[in-house]
Design a protein around this motif. Structure first.
Motif, mmCIF file in Angstrom:
data_model
loop_
_atom_site.group_PDB
_atom_site.id
_atom_site.type_symbol
_atom_site.label_atom_id
_atom_site.label_comp_id
_atom_site.label_asym_id
_atom_site.label_seq_id
_atom_site.Cartn_x
_atom_site.Cartn_y
_atom_site.Cartn_z
ATOM 1 N N VAL A 96 3.887 1.608 8.019
ATOM 2 C CA VAL A 96 3.451 0.370 7.370
ATOM 3 C C VAL A 96 2.176 -0.187 8.005
ATOM 4 O O VAL A 96 1.207 -0.511 7.284
ATOM 5 C CB VAL A 96 4.583 -0.688 7.373
ATOM 6 C CG1 VAL A 96 4.042 -2.052 6.952
ATOM 7 C CG2 VAL A 96 5.706 -0.260 6.437
ATOM 8 N N PHE A 151 -0.838 1.801 6.840
ATOM 9 C CA PHE A 151 -1.264 1.469 5.475
ATOM 10 C C PHE A 151 -2.008 0.132 5.474
ATOM 11 O O PHE A 151 -3.023 -0.018 4.787
ATOM 12 C CB PHE A 151 -0.043 1.391 4.553
ATOM 13 C CG PHE A 151 0.348 2.710 3.952
ATOM 14 C CD1 PHE A 151 0.358 2.890 2.576
ATOM 15 C CD2 PHE A 151 0.705 3.791 4.753
ATOM 16 C CE1 PHE A 151 0.720 4.103 2.014
ATOM 17 C CE2 PHE A 151 1.071 5.008 4.207
ATOM 18 C CZ PHE A 151 1.077 5.178 2.828
ATOM 19 N N ASP A 152 -1.498 -0.819 6.240
ATOM 20 C CA ASP A 152 -2.131 -2.136 6.294
ATOM 21 C C ASP A 152 -3.544 -2.045 6.871
ATOM 22 O O ASP A 152 -4.469 -2.717 6.387
ATOM 23 C CB ASP A 152 -1.293 -3.103 7.134
ATOM 24 C CG ASP A 152 0.032 -3.457 6.456
ATOM 25 O OD1 ASP A 152 0.143 -3.252 5.234
ATOM 26 O OD2 ASP A 152 0.952 -3.921 7.158
ATOM 27 N N GLN A 203 -5.863 -1.055 4.365
ATOM 28 C CA GLN A 203 -5.792 -1.934 3.190
ATOM 29 C C GLN A 203 -5.251 -1.199 1.955
ATOM 30 O O GLN A 203 -5.766 -1.319 0.845
ATOM 31 C CB GLN A 203 -7.170 -2.538 2.898
ATOM 32 C CG GLN A 203 -7.671 -3.420 4.037
ATOM 33 C CD GLN A 203 -9.002 -4.071 3.728
ATOM 34 O OE1 GLN A 203 -9.863 -3.482 3.078
ATOM 35 N NE2 GLN A 203 -9.187 -5.301 4.193
ATOM 36 N N ILE A 204 -4.201 -0.415 2.202
ATOM 37 C CA ILE A 204 -3.516 0.292 1.132
ATOM 38 C C ILE A 204 -2.176 -0.391 0.890
ATOM 39 O O ILE A 204 -1.481 -0.763 1.842
ATOM 40 C CB ILE A 204 -3.280 1.771 1.509
ATOM 41 C CG1 ILE A 204 -4.619 2.466 1.781
ATOM 42 C CG2 ILE A 204 -2.516 2.503 0.410
ATOM 43 C CD1 ILE A 204 -4.465 3.876 2.320
ATOM 44 N N ASP A 205 -1.816 -0.555 -0.352
ATOM 45 C CA ASP A 205 -0.535 -1.176 -0.692
ATOM 46 C C ASP A 205 0.593 -0.396 -0.020
ATOM 47 O O ASP A 205 0.735 0.809 -0.224
ATOM 48 C CB ASP A 205 -0.362 -1.173 -2.207
ATOM 49 C CG ASP A 205 0.977 -1.765 -2.639
ATOM 50 O OD1 ASP A 205 1.604 -2.491 -1.837
ATOM 51 O OD2 ASP A 205 1.403 -1.463 -3.776
ATOM 52 N N SER A 206 1.394 -1.069 0.785
ATOM 53 C CA SER A 206 2.464 -0.401 1.537
ATOM 54 C C SER A 206 3.773 -0.276 0.756
ATOM 55 O O SER A 206 4.758 0.230 1.285
ATOM 56 C CB SER A 206 2.732 -1.149 2.850
ATOM 57 O OG SER A 206 3.146 -2.484 2.599
ATOM 58 N N THR A 207 3.776 -0.707 -0.493
ATOM 59 C CA THR A 207 4.994 -0.620 -1.298
ATOM 60 C C THR A 207 5.571 0.796 -1.360
ATOM 61 O O THR A 207 6.794 0.981 -1.239
ATOM 62 C CB THR A 207 4.739 -1.141 -2.729
ATOM 63 O OG1 THR A 207 4.262 -2.490 -2.658
ATOM 64 C CG2 THR A 207 6.015 -1.093 -3.549
#
Length: 217
Positions: free
Chosen positions: A132, A135-136, A139-143
């Protein structure tokens, strides 16, 4: 032997037996014979084979999760995170083959978790926690992180199971190199002669762990 020591002995013996034979065909008589105790001793400590199996699975799962998360602490970037996760799982397979064999076998119908995938859930949670922030940072959506986690943990678990059965045909480093090669580079970017970028660091971790283990003994 104290009650606590006897309990630990029974767990150790049962793990070996379940790894060799599975759980379905193993009787309490067999377990008692291997541990050089009578059947009532097993019933006294665990209530029967099912209770002993549950403890063995829980212990093995926690040890596997600890082995992987131990290597996920200090990582400078995504490549090192991947190498550490791969190395941690393969180290567990190498050092505790019986524990991994128990986890890689299908659980019986009366056990609440029935497959290697479900038993790897704790490891998946640890890896997810490490992915997580990655991804943060980008700046990628961590969903969808759980999807990536399942892919990574799944390939590690099945590769570890395969390596365990193939014996000494491939070294730990060779297996790690090729897992990282596919995961990091993808099918289109496979390298002819893959290497581990952090190999020296990983071997140093092994040597440090061996030193600590020897001192404890």
């Amino acid at each position: 032997m104290t009650a606590a020591e006897r309990r630990e002995q029974l767990i150790t013996v049962a793990r070996e037996v379940f790894a060799e034979e599975g759980v379905q065909g193993v009787s309490v008589e067999q377990l008692a014979s291997r541990a050089s105790v009578t059947k009532p001793v097993i019933y006294e400590h665990f209530g029967g084979k099912e209770g002993l199996y549950a403890v063995v699975i829980d212990r093995s799962m926690r040890e596997l999760a600890d082995a992987v998360t131990e290597f996920l602490g200090d990582c400078d970037g995504e490549r090192e995170l991947l190498e550490q996760a791969v190395w941690g799982l393969l180290t567990f397979v190498e050092e505790k083959p019986a524990a991994f064999r128990v986890l890689s076998r299908d659980a019986p119908s009366w056990h609440t978790t029935g497959s290697l995938a479900s038993l790897m859930s704790e490891v998946a949670r640890a890896v997810e926690g490490a992915l997580v922030p990655m991804f943060d940072r980008h700046q990628i959506d961590s969903t969808p992180v759980p999807i990536y986690t399942q892919m990574l943990v799944g390939q590690l678990a099945l590769s570890g199971d395969w390596w365990l059965e193939r014996g000494s045909e491939f070294s730990k480093e060779e297996v790690a190199q090729h897992i990282v090669n596919l995961t990091w580079n993808g099918m289109r970017g496979l390298q002819q002669s893959p290497t581990l970028k952090y190999s020296g660091h990983l071997h140093a971790r092994d040597e440090s762990r061996e030193t600590v283990s020897a001192a404890a003994d």
